[in-house]
Design a protein around this motif. Structure first.
Motif, PDB file in Angstrom:
ATOM      1  N   PRO A 118       0.830  -1.401   0.144  1.00 58.60           N
ATOM      2  CA  PRO A 118       0.048  -0.090  -0.053  1.00 58.60           C
ATOM      3  C   PRO A 118       0.866   1.141   0.038  1.00 58.60           C
ATOM      4  CG  PRO A 118      -1.125  -1.709   1.563  1.00 58.60           C
ATOM      5  CD  PRO A 118       0.571  -2.094   1.286  1.00 58.60           C
ATOM      6  N   LEU A 119       2.038   1.341   0.629  1.00 59.81           N
ATOM      7  CA  LEU A 119       2.786   2.395   0.878  1.00 59.81           C
ATOM      8  C   LEU A 119       3.337   2.869  -0.548  1.00 59.81           C
ATOM      9  CD1 LEU A 119       4.315   2.071   4.506  1.00 59.81           C
ATOM     10  CD2 LEU A 119       2.563   3.897   3.736  1.00 59.81           C
ATOM     11  N   LEU A 120       3.985   1.599  -1.183  1.00 59.24           N
ATOM     12  CA  LEU A 120       4.543   1.616  -2.484  1.00 59.24           C
ATOM     13  C   LEU A 120       3.692   2.277  -3.380  1.00 59.24           C
ATOM     14  CD1 LEU A 120       6.721  -1.540  -2.389  1.00 59.24           C
ATOM     15  CD2 LEU A 120       7.426   0.730  -2.032  1.00 59.24           C
ATOM     16  N   LEU A 121       2.407   1.653  -3.373  1.00 59.46           N
ATOM     17  CA  LEU A 121       1.398   2.205  -4.409  1.00 59.46           C
ATOM     18  C   LEU A 121       1.082   3.546  -4.313  1.00 59.46           C
ATOM     19  CD1 LEU A 121      -0.872  -0.724  -4.237  1.00 59.46           C
ATOM     20  CD2 LEU A 121       0.391  -0.129  -6.286  1.00 59.46           C
ATOM     21  N   ARG A 122       1.017   4.178  -3.062  1.00 61.57           N
ATOM     22  CA  ARG A 122       0.729   5.692  -2.667  1.00 61.57           C
ATOM     23  C   ARG A 122       1.842   6.541  -3.178  1.00 61.57           C
ATOM     24  NH1 ARG A 122      -0.671   6.977   3.284  1.00 61.57           N
ATOM     25  NH2 ARG A 122      -2.492   5.949   2.679  1.00 61.57           N
ATOM     26  N   ARG A 123       2.991   5.859  -3.060  1.00 63.54           N
ATOM     27  CA  ARG A 123       4.217   6.572  -3.597  1.00 63.54           C
ATOM     28  C   ARG A 123       4.006   6.937  -5.169  1.00 63.54           C
ATOM     29  NH1 ARG A 123       9.910   4.706  -2.034  1.00 63.54           N
ATOM     30  NH2 ARG A 123      10.399   6.299  -3.531  1.00 63.54           N
ATOM     31  N   ALA A 124       3.254   5.794  -5.787  1.00 60.70           N
ATOM     32  CA  ALA A 124       3.126   5.654  -7.304  1.00 60.70           C
ATOM     33  C   ALA A 124       1.829   6.275  -7.311  1.00 60.70           C
ATOM     34  CB  ALA A 124       3.069   4.396  -7.748  1.00 60.70           C
ATOM     35  N   GLY A 125       1.170   7.003  -6.708  1.00 62.80           N
ATOM     36  CA  GLY A 125      -0.074   7.711  -6.886  1.00 62.80           C
ATOM     37  C   GLY A 125      -1.025   6.941  -7.460  1.00 62.80           C
ATOM     38  N   ILE A 126      -1.325   5.796  -6.717  1.00 65.02           N
ATOM     39  CA  ILE A 126      -2.341   4.676  -7.001  1.00 65.02           C
ATOM     40  C   ILE A 126      -2.965   4.309  -5.739  1.00 65.02           C
ATOM     41  CG2 ILE A 126      -3.007   2.491  -7.906  1.00 65.02           C
ATOM     42  CD1 ILE A 126      -0.367   2.532  -9.486  1.00 65.02           C
ATOM     43  N   ALA A 127      -4.477   4.568  -5.666  1.00 63.81           N
ATOM     44  CA  ALA A 127      -4.970   4.083  -4.563  1.00 63.81           C
ATOM     45  C   ALA A 127      -5.136   2.622  -4.331  1.00 63.81           C
ATOM     46  CB  ALA A 127      -6.537   4.708  -4.717  1.00 63.81           C
ATOM     47  N   LEU A 156       0.341  -6.128   9.455  1.00 60.11           N
ATOM     48  CA  LEU A 156      -0.924  -5.655   9.574  1.00 60.11           C
ATOM     49  C   LEU A 156      -0.954  -4.137   9.550  1.00 60.11           C
ATOM     50  CD1 LEU A 156      -3.974  -6.505   8.825  1.00 60.11           C
ATOM     51  CD2 LEU A 156      -4.116  -6.996  11.649  1.00 60.11           C
ATOM     52  N   SER A 157      -0.377  -3.631  10.369  1.00 60.45           N
ATOM     53  CA  SER A 157      -0.358  -2.049  10.689  1.00 60.45           C
ATOM     54  C   SER A 157       0.085  -1.615   9.324  1.00 60.45           C
ATOM     55  CB  SER A 157       0.574  -1.661  11.850  1.00 60.45           C
ATOM     56  OG  SER A 157       1.913  -2.047  11.317  1.00 60.45           O
ATOM     57  N   LEU A 158       1.059  -1.998   8.629  1.00 60.94           N
ATOM     58  CA  LEU A 158       1.687  -1.521   7.343  1.00 60.94           C
ATOM     59  C   LEU A 158       0.549  -1.756   6.236  1.00 60.94           C
ATOM     60  CD1 LEU A 158       5.309  -2.762   7.564  1.00 60.94           C
ATOM     61  CD2 LEU A 158       4.603  -0.611   7.652  1.00 60.94           C
ATOM     62  N   LEU A 159       0.003  -2.977   6.173  1.00 62.57           N
ATOM     63  CA  LEU A 159      -1.113  -2.915   5.281  1.00 62.57           C
ATOM     64  C   LEU A 159      -2.135  -2.060   5.447  1.00 62.57           C
ATOM     65  CD1 LEU A 159      -1.084  -6.827   5.350  1.00 62.57           C
ATOM     66  CD2 LEU A 159      -0.682  -5.527   3.292  1.00 62.57           C
ATOM     67  N   LEU A 160      -2.394  -1.580   6.558  1.00 65.67           N
ATOM     68  CA  LEU A 160      -3.662  -0.776   7.009  1.00 65.67           C
ATOM     69  C   LEU A 160      -3.458   0.469   6.701  1.00 65.67           C
ATOM     70  CD1 LEU A 160      -4.922  -2.469   9.926  1.00 65.67           C
ATOM     71  CD2 LEU A 160      -6.047  -2.281   7.674  1.00 65.67           C
ATOM     72  N   ALA A 161      -2.072   0.946   6.015  1.00 66.01           N
ATOM     73  CA  ALA A 161      -1.795   2.278   5.232  1.00 66.01           C
ATOM     74  C   ALA A 161      -2.649   2.394   4.177  1.00 66.01           C
ATOM     75  CB  ALA A 161      -0.309   2.544   5.052  1.00 66.01           C
ATOM     76  N   ALA A 162      -3.410   1.404   3.575  1.00 64.79           N
ATOM     77  CA  ALA A 162      -3.876   1.623   2.562  1.00 64.79           C
ATOM     78  C   ALA A 162      -5.186   2.433   2.655  1.00 64.79           C
ATOM     79  CB  ALA A 162      -4.583   0.064   2.132  1.00 64.79           C
ATOM     80  N   ASP A 163      -5.600   2.854   1.587  1.00 63.45           N
ATOM     81  CA  ASP A 163      -6.828   4.083   1.523  1.00 63.45           C
ATOM     82  C   ASP A 163      -8.278   3.548   2.194  1.00 63.45           C
ATOM     83  OD1 ASP A 163      -5.350   6.161   0.097  1.00 63.45           O
ATOM     84  OD2 ASP A 163      -5.053   4.709  -1.355  1.00 63.45           O
ATOM     85  N   ALA A 164      -8.133   2.167   2.008  1.00 69.84           N
ATOM     86  CA  ALA A 164      -9.574   1.528   2.719  1.00 69.84           C
ATOM     87  C   ALA A 164      -9.203   0.093   2.899  1.00 69.84           C
ATOM     88  CB  ALA A 164     -10.808   1.769   1.684  1.00 69.84           C
ATOM     89  N   SER A 165      -9.860  -0.690   3.846  1.00 71.58           N
ATOM     90  CA  SER A 165      -9.795  -2.079   4.132  1.00 71.58           C
ATOM     91  C   SER A 165     -10.900  -2.708   4.259  1.00 71.58           C
ATOM     92  CB  SER A 165      -8.786  -2.292   5.302  1.00 71.58           C
ATOM     93  OG  SER A 165      -9.732  -1.798   6.348  1.00 71.58           O
ATOM     94  N   ILE A 166     -11.032  -4.049   3.978  1.00 72.56           N
ATOM     95  CA  ILE A 166     -12.202  -4.765   3.975  1.00 72.56           C
ATOM     96  C   ILE A 166     -11.888  -5.890   4.891  1.00 72.56           C
ATOM     97  CG2 ILE A 166     -13.696  -6.325   2.733  1.00 72.56           C
ATOM     98  CD1 ILE A 166     -13.412  -4.484   0.346  1.00 72.56           C
ATOM     99  N   VAL A 167     -12.881  -6.415   5.935  1.00 75.08           N
ATOM    100  CA  VAL A 167     -12.796  -7.323   6.585  1.00 75.08           C
ATOM    101  C   VAL A 167     -13.910  -8.424   6.494  1.00 75.08           C
ATOM    102  CG1 VAL A 167     -11.217  -6.594   8.466  1.00 75.08           C
ATOM    103  CG2 VAL A 167     -13.587  -6.508   8.592  1.00 75.08           C
ATOM    104  N   THR A 168     -14.013  -9.645   6.819  1.00 70.00           N
ATOM    105  CA  THR A 168     -14.768 -10.486   6.412  1.00 70.00           C
ATOM    106  C   THR A 168     -15.746 -11.104   7.693  1.00 70.00           C
ATOM    107  OG1 THR A 168     -13.456 -12.391   6.644  1.00 70.00           O
ATOM    108  CG2 THR A 168     -13.749 -11.345   4.526  1.00 70.00           C
ATOM    109  N   THR A 169     -15.540 -10.529   8.829  1.00 70.24           N
ATOM    110  CA  THR A 169     -16.575 -10.804   9.729  1.00 70.24           C
ATOM    111  C   THR A 169     -16.576  -9.577  10.714  1.00 70.24           C
ATOM    112  OG1 THR A 169     -15.220 -11.557  11.516  1.00 70.24           O
ATOM    113  CG2 THR A 169     -15.796 -13.117  10.077  1.00 70.24           C
ATOM    114  N   ALA A 170     -17.890  -9.230  11.348  1.00 69.24           N
ATOM    115  CA  ALA A 170     -18.047  -8.216  12.443  1.00 69.24           C
ATOM    116  C   ALA A 170     -17.071  -8.404  13.277  1.00 69.24           C
ATOM    117  CB  ALA A 170     -19.304  -8.217  12.670  1.00 69.24           C
ATOM    118  N   HIS A 171     -16.691  -9.581  13.895  1.00 68.22           N
ATOM    119  CA  HIS A 171     -15.950  -9.763  14.911  1.00 68.22           C
ATOM    120  C   HIS A 171     -14.492  -9.357  14.498  1.00 68.22           C
ATOM    121  CE1 HIS A 171     -13.398 -11.534  18.180  1.00 68.22           C
ATOM    122  NE2 HIS A 171     -12.591 -11.969  17.069  1.00 68.22           N
TER     123      HIS A 171
END
Length: 408
Positions: A118-127, A156-171
């Protein structure tokens, strides 16, 4: 109007077998059916398959080009991740969506290069969006386990630098919000769907199938999916043994299972297994298009999950999709607003005897009562987890990520 273009990244993709690959293929087709343009990037283990262009749903139009899987990543270290970033630069998608579970990208789930995507994509200007099919190894009292859990959490903390995240359960949505409270609205819960197509099966076809499989006249229990550590595979065999000892002429249809691999997953083989071995039908791998027929040949689907039934279970969704009554477990992952006793038959996740008793109760229920339970589960699936609904929610997250990155 320019077609919204999404790039999906996955560590495995058909024809290689794997739940995440199947999920990605189904999602890609559904996004295309909703009018998005889709490319998929995967590893070079085996060549990818061109996606089948899906028919447009009412009110939508198909994408201009069929999405295609590109097997270009030689490995998931720094050079492999660089391949992904360079491909994204060339294709200029609106969003890159990584399908993540730690063990898909590195031994013991250690995949630092993927975590930096996600951080590398942000540097490249991609969401970017990350779909978290798994979070991190559980904490352990053993030093090695503690270190591994810590590494997974850092990733996980690095991945969550993404512009949005999806999880698959409410828990898991609550877990992410508790661990990383600054995320706010960026984490969204979207269930998985059934990775196999649901198909109508006539009564005559079902009768003929059961006769062909040697199941005519029996009460047919079924299990489906891999023998993953998140399941209690021994409970399934224990239930079959208990049913036959109780005078129920039950047989087990082990869909997608091979006997040797299944027994190897057990801590110990039940002592009475030899007495009921002839009543188990091990199907081996079943093509996706035939899974519905096998499921609908059963009277009850046994799904004992270690952490409880939840919306991350593709094998469960396949059963609900086909209206098969399900006996399963309730645990920390279970959302009791969705999974009630009127929809699936529940037993505590840590109580083998209660699971067997619940299954035997439903074995003795009349077929009409089991059918009502299956219909209730199917109604939940239709309301919650069709690919049309899932893809609409994922597309919404993709657009949110694009807007959040200031790249509208």
């Amino acid at each position: 109007m320019t077609t919204f273009h999404s790039l999906l990244v996955t560590g495995v993709y058909p024809p290689r077998r794997g739940a995440i690959g199947s999920y990605t293929a189904c999602l890609g087709r559904a996004l295309q059916a909703a009018g998005l343009s889709v490319d998929i990037v995967t590893g070079t283990g085996e060549p990818g398959q061109e996606m089948l262009e899906a028919r447009a749903q009412p009110g939508t139009s198909p994408s201009d080009t069929a999405g295609r899987a590109h097997s270009i990543v030689p490995g998931w270290g720094p050079s492999g991740v660089a391949h992904v970033v360079n491909f994204a630069r060339d294709r200029s998608p609106a969003v890159v969506n990584l399908q993540y579970v730690p063990y898909l990208y590195g031994a013991r789930g250690i995949a630092p290069a993927v975590a930096l995507l996600p951080l590398l994509l942000r540097r490249a200007g991609i969401a970017s969006v990350v779909t978290l099919h798994g979070l991190a190894a559980p904490r352990s009292l053993q030093p090695a386990g503690l270190v591994l859990a810590a590494i997974h959490r850092v990733q996980l903390s690095l991945l969550l630098a993404a512009d949005a995240s999806i999880v698959t359960t409410a828990h898991r949505e609550r877990v992410v919000q508790r661990w990383f409270p600054w995320l706010g609205a960026r984490a969204r819960c979207i269930p998985v769907g059934a990775n196999t197509p649901g198909k109508a099966v006539s009564r005559a076809t079902r009768v003929e199938f059961r006769k062909h499989m040697g199941l005519d006249g029996n009460l047919v229990l079924a299990c489906y999916g891999t023998t993953h550590p998140s399941k209690h595979p021994s409970w399934v065999l224990d239930t079959l043994i208990a049913a036959r000892q109780a005078g129920i002429d039950a047989r087990l249809l082990a869909i997608g299972q091979e006997e040797q691999l299944y027994l190897e997953a057990l801590a110990s083989v039940p002592p009475d297994y030899g007495l009921i071995r002839h009543t188990v039908h091990w199907t081996g791998w079943v093509p996706d298009g035939k899974v519905s027929l096998f499921l609908k040949g059963a009277d009850l689907l046994l799904q004992p999950f270690v952490d409880g039934v939840s919306t991350l279970r593709g094998s469960l969704m396949a059963g609900l999709q086909d209206g098969i009554p399900v006996v399963t477990t309730a645990g920390r992952e279970t959302d009791h607003r969705l999974f009630q006793d009127s929809i699936v038959a529940l037993a505590p996740h840590n109580d083998r005897a209660a699971f067997i008793a619940t299954a035997l109760k439903w074995c003795r229920e009349p077929p009409e009562q089991r059918r009502r339970l299956g219909d209730a589960g199917q109604a939940l699936f239709t309301r919650l987890a069709t690919w049309e609904r899932i893809s609409a929610k994922v597309a919404e997250v993709h657009r949110f990520a694009l807007a959040r990155g200031g790249r509208t």
